[in-house]
Design a protein around this motif. Structure first.
Motif, PDB file in Angstrom:
ATOM      1  N   HIS A  54       0.859  -1.180   0.000  1.00  0.00           N
ATOM      2  CA  HIS A  54       0.000   0.000   0.000  1.00  0.00           C
ATOM      3  C   HIS A  54       0.902   1.239   0.000  1.00  0.00           C
ATOM      4  CE1 HIS A  54      -3.018  -2.933   1.825  1.00  0.00           C
ATOM      5  NE2 HIS A  54      -3.346  -2.717   0.564  1.00  0.00           N
ATOM      6  N   GLU A  57       1.630   3.997   3.207  1.00  0.00           N
ATOM      7  CA  GLU A  57       1.975   3.532   4.559  1.00  0.00           C
ATOM      8  C   GLU A  57       3.465   3.808   4.793  1.00  0.00           C
ATOM      9  OE1 GLU A  57      -1.670   0.305   4.329  1.00  0.00           O
ATOM     10  OE2 GLU A  57       0.370  -0.466   4.359  1.00  0.00           O
ATOM     11  N   HIS A 141       3.384  -3.064   6.814  1.00  0.00           N
ATOM     12  CA  HIS A 141       2.272  -2.160   6.509  1.00  0.00           C
ATOM     13  C   HIS A 141       2.103  -1.163   7.644  1.00  0.00           C
ATOM     14  CE1 HIS A 141       0.023  -4.332   3.133  1.00  0.00           C
ATOM     15  NE2 HIS A 141       0.991  -5.182   3.439  1.00  0.00           N
ATOM     16  N   GLY A 142       0.999  -0.395   7.551  1.00  0.00           N
ATOM     17  CA  GLY A 142       0.566   0.485   8.629  1.00  0.00           C
ATOM     18  C   GLY A 142      -0.857   0.861   8.323  1.00  0.00           C
TER      19      GLY A 142
HETATM   20 ZN   LIG Z   1      -1.434  -1.886   4.149  1.00  0.00          ZN
END
Ligand SMILES: [Zn+2]
Length: 354
Positions: A54, A57, A141-142
């Motif tokens: 993503h 992030e 991720h975040g």
């Molecule tokens: Zn993510």
């Protein structure tokens, strides 16, 4: 020893920078993706770490960059391969959740498809050029640009060897929560990175910290420490040293006191040296709004909620309440949409359940 052919020959004891063109017709005109290999002086496992599935992030991306700057190949047994950003089109355009080329969430189409859309070809290339050649895989991720979250790790549940090893890695990472899940959290064409990797026999986790489109230093540090903890768990680096204060945390302590420490972590008040005992959660309940409108949460990421509790409202643009949002479960809010504008059937939060 396993090799990652797309990177060519790696020289033991050195860190090398690569610019990689991933295979796939849809990816032909891509700018090359930066990859860093840290080939240890001694032999050992291959650990693959990426961020930027993503593109918004940022602490995860920075954690991978920083590992490339700081890991010392001379002190490592085995090889660490680092890709700071997989979904470069989303990173360049600050696009949350999806890849702007095909509007697909890459983390719903793993293990990809070599003749599918852009995101399917991209995930296929990631799995086949990198993940399957590794002994362990960590996908960082975040919260995405509109999301706040408390740090947590996800892995697949199960009694098979890969699931057991994945959970050990998840516990070794050292974040407040470990979530083990058996099925995709959203119905979709494919699965998430960690599930697809596990299907291929590679122990893997997805670790999340930071969010809301910002570069939170404490989240970067949690993810850097987490990967170093995993390296220690895999025997790639020697025991605790002064650089890795949180590497003491091991997967043997199931905390029952989950209400206490986690809000502090969410707001970055913990000292860097605090060892974290992960609380294990086994179900991920996502809450949606029926109506498009304005979202007024009255909870925060990290809050403990009870079934039936009103946790927010969605209103229309006249100021009337369209919907009360009620918690369907007892649990802890792992991520929360903080942007007020929400769409019909829009995602509001994910609640982890014990
Ligand atoms: Zn993510």
């Amino acid at each position: 020893m396993k090799t990652i052919r797309i990177l060519g020959e790696l020289t033991p004891g050195t860190t090398q920078r690569h610019l990689v063109k991933l295979p796939g017709a849809a990816l032909m005109n891509d700018e090359p993706r930066p990859v860093i290999s840290v080939a240890g002086a001694k032999s050992g496992p291959v650990l693959f770490v990426n961020a930027g599935v993503h593109g918004g992030e940022y602490p995860a991306v920075e954690a991978v960059i920083r590992l490339g700057q700081t890991l010392d190949a001379k002190k490592i047994s085995g090889t660490v391969v680092l890709m700071p950003v997989l979904n470069l089109p989303a990173f360049r355009t600050r696009t949350p959740f999806v890849c702007p080329i095909d509007n697909v969430n890459p983390n719903r189409v793993f293990p990809g498809d070599p003749s599918g859309s852009y995101s399917e070809q991209m995930t296929h290339a990631l799995i086949n050029e990198f993940v399957v050649h590794a002994d362990a895989y960590v996908d960082l991720h975040g919260g995405d640009i509109p999301e706040a979250l408390v740090p947590f790790v996800i892995c697949r549940s199960g009694d098979d060897e890969v699931a057991k090893k994945s959970k050990e890695i998840a516990m070794a990472f050292g974040l407040p929560y470990v979530l083990t899940v058996s099925k995709p959290v959203q119905p979709s064409k494919g699965s998430s990175s960690y599930a697809a990797a596990a299907e291929k026999g590679v122990p893997s986790i997805l670790a999340e910290a930071g969010g809301v489109g910002r570069m939170q230093e404490e989240a970067v540090q949690l993810l850097v420490d987490g990967v170093e903890n995993v390296m220690q768990h895999l025997g790639m680096v020697a025991g605790p040293n002064s650089q890795m204060p949180s590497s003491k945390s091991q997967g043997n302590s199931k905390s029952q006191t989950k209400k206490t420490a986690h809000r502090a972590v969410a707001t970055a008040e913990t000292s860097a040296g605090a060892a974290v005992a992960s609380a294990v959660l086994t179900k991920f309940e996502w809450v949606y709004t029926k109506n498009a409108g304005i979202w007024y949460p009255n909870v925060g990421a990290g809050d403990v909620v009870t079934e039936g509790e009103q946790i927010g409202t969605v209103g229309d643009l006249f100021g009337d309440t369209l919907e009360k949002i009620i918690s369907p479960v007892n649990g802890v809010i792992l991520f929360l949409t903080i942007n007020p504008s929400v769409l019909e059937n829009g995602l509001l939060m994910g609640i982890g359940v014990e």
